[in-house]
Motif scaffolding. Sequence first.
Motif, PDB file in Angstrom:
ATOM      1  N   PHE A  10       6.897  23.149  -0.814  1.00  0.00           N
ATOM      2  CA  PHE A  10       6.627  24.654  -0.581  1.00  0.00           C
ATOM      3  C   PHE A  10       5.624  25.215  -0.964  1.00  0.00           C
ATOM      4  O   PHE A  10       4.743  25.918  -0.319  1.00  0.00           O
ATOM      5  CB  PHE A  10       8.017  25.386  -1.006  1.00  0.00           C
ATOM      6  N   LEU A  11       5.151  24.980  -2.323  1.00  0.00           N
ATOM      7  CA  LEU A  11       4.032  25.563  -3.013  1.00  0.00           C
ATOM      8  C   LEU A  11       2.854  24.979  -2.321  1.00  0.00           C
ATOM      9  O   LEU A  11       1.677  25.806  -2.226  1.00  0.00           O
ATOM     10  CB  LEU A  11       4.100  25.377  -4.687  1.00  0.00           C
ATOM     11  N   MET A  21      17.670  17.739 -13.207  1.00  0.00           N
ATOM     12  CA  MET A  21      16.352  17.800 -12.541  1.00  0.00           C
ATOM     13  C   MET A  21      15.251  16.935 -13.224  1.00  0.00           C
ATOM     14  O   MET A  21      14.575  16.003 -13.079  1.00  0.00           O
ATOM     15  CB  MET A  21      15.852  18.809 -12.030  1.00  0.00           C
ATOM     16  N   TYR A  66      -2.640  33.518  -6.729  1.00  0.00           N
ATOM     17  CA  TYR A  66      -2.009  32.581  -6.412  1.00  0.00           C
ATOM     18  C   TYR A  66      -0.973  32.034  -7.368  1.00  0.00           C
ATOM     19  O   TYR A  66       0.177  32.059  -7.290  1.00  0.00           O
ATOM     20  CB  TYR A  66      -2.462  31.311  -5.599  1.00  0.00           C
ATOM     21  N   GLN A  98      10.226  22.306  -4.266  1.00  0.00           N
ATOM     22  CA  GLN A  98       9.321  23.420  -4.705  1.00  0.00           C
ATOM     23  C   GLN A  98       7.845  23.167  -4.531  1.00  0.00           C
ATOM     24  O   GLN A  98       7.015  23.945  -4.050  1.00  0.00           O
ATOM     25  CB  GLN A  98       9.799  23.844  -6.068  1.00  0.00           C
ATOM     26  N   LYS A  99       7.769  21.962  -5.092  1.00  0.00           N
ATOM     27  CA  LYS A  99       6.259  21.613  -4.770  1.00  0.00           C
ATOM     28  C   LYS A  99       5.576  21.628  -3.679  1.00  0.00           C
ATOM     29  O   LYS A  99       4.575  22.093  -3.350  1.00  0.00           O
ATOM     30  CB  LYS A  99       6.055  20.009  -5.498  1.00  0.00           C
ATOM     31  N   MET A 124      15.377  16.307  -3.827  1.00  0.00           N
ATOM     32  CA  MET A 124      15.154  16.817  -5.329  1.00  0.00           C
ATOM     33  C   MET A 124      14.577  18.359  -5.196  1.00  0.00           C
ATOM     34  O   MET A 124      13.460  18.545  -4.464  1.00  0.00           O
ATOM     35  CB  MET A 124      14.585  15.974  -6.217  1.00  0.00           C
ATOM     36  N   SER A 125      15.069  19.209  -5.859  1.00  0.00           N
ATOM     37  CA  SER A 125      14.576  20.657  -5.825  1.00  0.00           C
ATOM     38  C   SER A 125      13.421  20.732  -6.260  1.00  0.00           C
ATOM     39  O   SER A 125      12.586  21.436  -5.686  1.00  0.00           O
ATOM     40  CB  SER A 125      15.574  21.399  -6.765  1.00  0.00           C
ATOM     41  N   ILE A 126      12.875  19.982  -7.350  1.00  0.00           N
ATOM     42  CA  ILE A 126      11.401  20.168  -7.751  1.00  0.00           C
ATOM     43  C   ILE A 126      10.373  19.624  -6.765  1.00  0.00           C
ATOM     44  O   ILE A 126       9.463  20.292  -6.556  1.00  0.00           O
ATOM     45  CB  ILE A 126      11.292  19.738  -9.156  1.00  0.00           C
ATOM     46  N   LYS A 127      10.721  18.710  -5.991  1.00  0.00           N
ATOM     47  CA  LYS A 127      10.021  18.217  -4.922  1.00  0.00           C
ATOM     48  C   LYS A 127       9.873  19.193  -3.798  1.00  0.00           C
ATOM     49  O   LYS A 127       8.845  19.303  -3.263  1.00  0.00           O
ATOM     50  CB  LYS A 127      10.863  17.103  -4.338  1.00  0.00           C
TER      51      LYS A 127
END
Lengths: 172, 351
Positions: A9-10, B59, B23, A6-7, A1-4
């Motif tokens: 990655f961050l 999402m 950040y 992103q998380k 999932m994209s949000i996962k």
Amino acid sequence: MSIKRQKYFLNLYEPIHERFDRFCRARAYGEMDAQDLMNETLMVAFEKLDELKSDKAFFSFLCGISIRILSNAARKKQASFKDLGAAENLSDYSIETEKNFEVEMLHKCLSKLPDIQRECIILFEISGFSINEIATIQNSSISAIKQRLRRGRERLEEILKFEVSYKVEGAL
Amino acid sequence: MSESLNLNQLFEAAKVEPAQVSYEETKKIFLKSSILATGSFLASKGLLKLFTVNKWIIMISATTITTGGIITASLLGSTTTENSPVDLNNNSTFTQEHIISVEDSASETIIFHPIQIEDTNTLNDNHFPELVTSKESIAPLSSVDSLPLQGSTYTITRTTPKSEFDKIANNAEEVGIDFRYNVHWNNGKITRMSLIMKYTEDGNSQHVNIVSNNDLTEFNYQLGWNIDKEGKVTTIYCEAEEIEAETGHIQILLDEMELIVNAFDLKTKMQGLDTMALEIRLEIEEELEIIRLQTRALSEQINDELEEAKEEELPEIKAEIEEHLQELEEELQELEEEIEAAFEEEEEEQQ
């Protein structure tokens, strides 16, 4: 999932943010806005996250991408006249303290080195990479990196001396 | 600036220089950019990537459903873990202690006395506890000076016959006590019982009320009354002393339960679930924060783009949005079905 993603990655990015910020400011000085470079690098890195071999290599992954972005940007600019004075115009942060001034002076001096030497010195002296890691990033041999570092420092010292004397004369 | 600047000093300063951009700021920009960089079916028209909205809503829904699912799964998991190994007889009884009061309108004294009142749980075929009945037994006890110096005491057990109740009723009537009872026997054993013993004199009244509407393993009520020298009733009372014997049985069951809990390390598992729940909550908060940032960025972008959009393009855009909303609904439905199927599978596995 994209949000996962992103998380994830961050989470990888947060601990190295300051180092990456320093790298971008040092490397982008005179060529492009450091923040633009950071943002662009992050976007590319996010897209290519699957290519990251290990979480520990995330910082070098980002630096590698930044270097490619700058190199592409430089190629596009080759046709146009490279104005050395533009470096000063592109500095995007204020010089409020002497320390900032010194760091900016360093960035300026670094910007006058050939790109390959400049990157090598930034990666080694500011970002703290080992010679082996730099060899991987720059796709060069260890001896080549050592030579680049030595020559780069020599050249940098000359530039620095010149800049300092120029500033002092200017002040007088 | 000092002339004595050397490279090492400069590098040291550059190494520890704080970030110029925080950040959080970088994160915001990154999240915003990541939305805008997503493919868009309206990009060619210069409008915001509305396709992003499509993906984005899915999402959010997926996140919500998944999160809910995780929590549900955790709860289901805990029930199964706790109960599946339990192999008790179908009529196992668990007891909890209640406090009942004696009301005596003649005096201001109110005595609270603990008595065991049973909540009966039975285990169904799947060994999941299921609350079947909850009955209350109200058995007021004597006041402070209620111990029978003179008077009568009767013992009622599970095997007390009807004749005994009649006898108590007759004797109570002789001293002016209203004694009523409604008792059901099965094979000589009491299965249901309700009785009221009430005494009123000079506007003051005392009463004992016992209601037992389910099978009791054993019970032993001692009820009676005290009378003074003149033959007047001073107090009526009921004690449930022998029920303490039941406590022993219940204690054994509780000990067994504790052994089971320890044997299967259920406490640790419960703690693990608590930790998991906390982690999930933190994750949800983080995800919500990301979603909030994205919403804000998206909303700003939509406003900007709509302002720029030409009026004649709007109907076309609207039609496309509707079309994609339709697609979105279908995708959501599919997603829900998938999740539901996954949960059913999970439940079956757990069972």
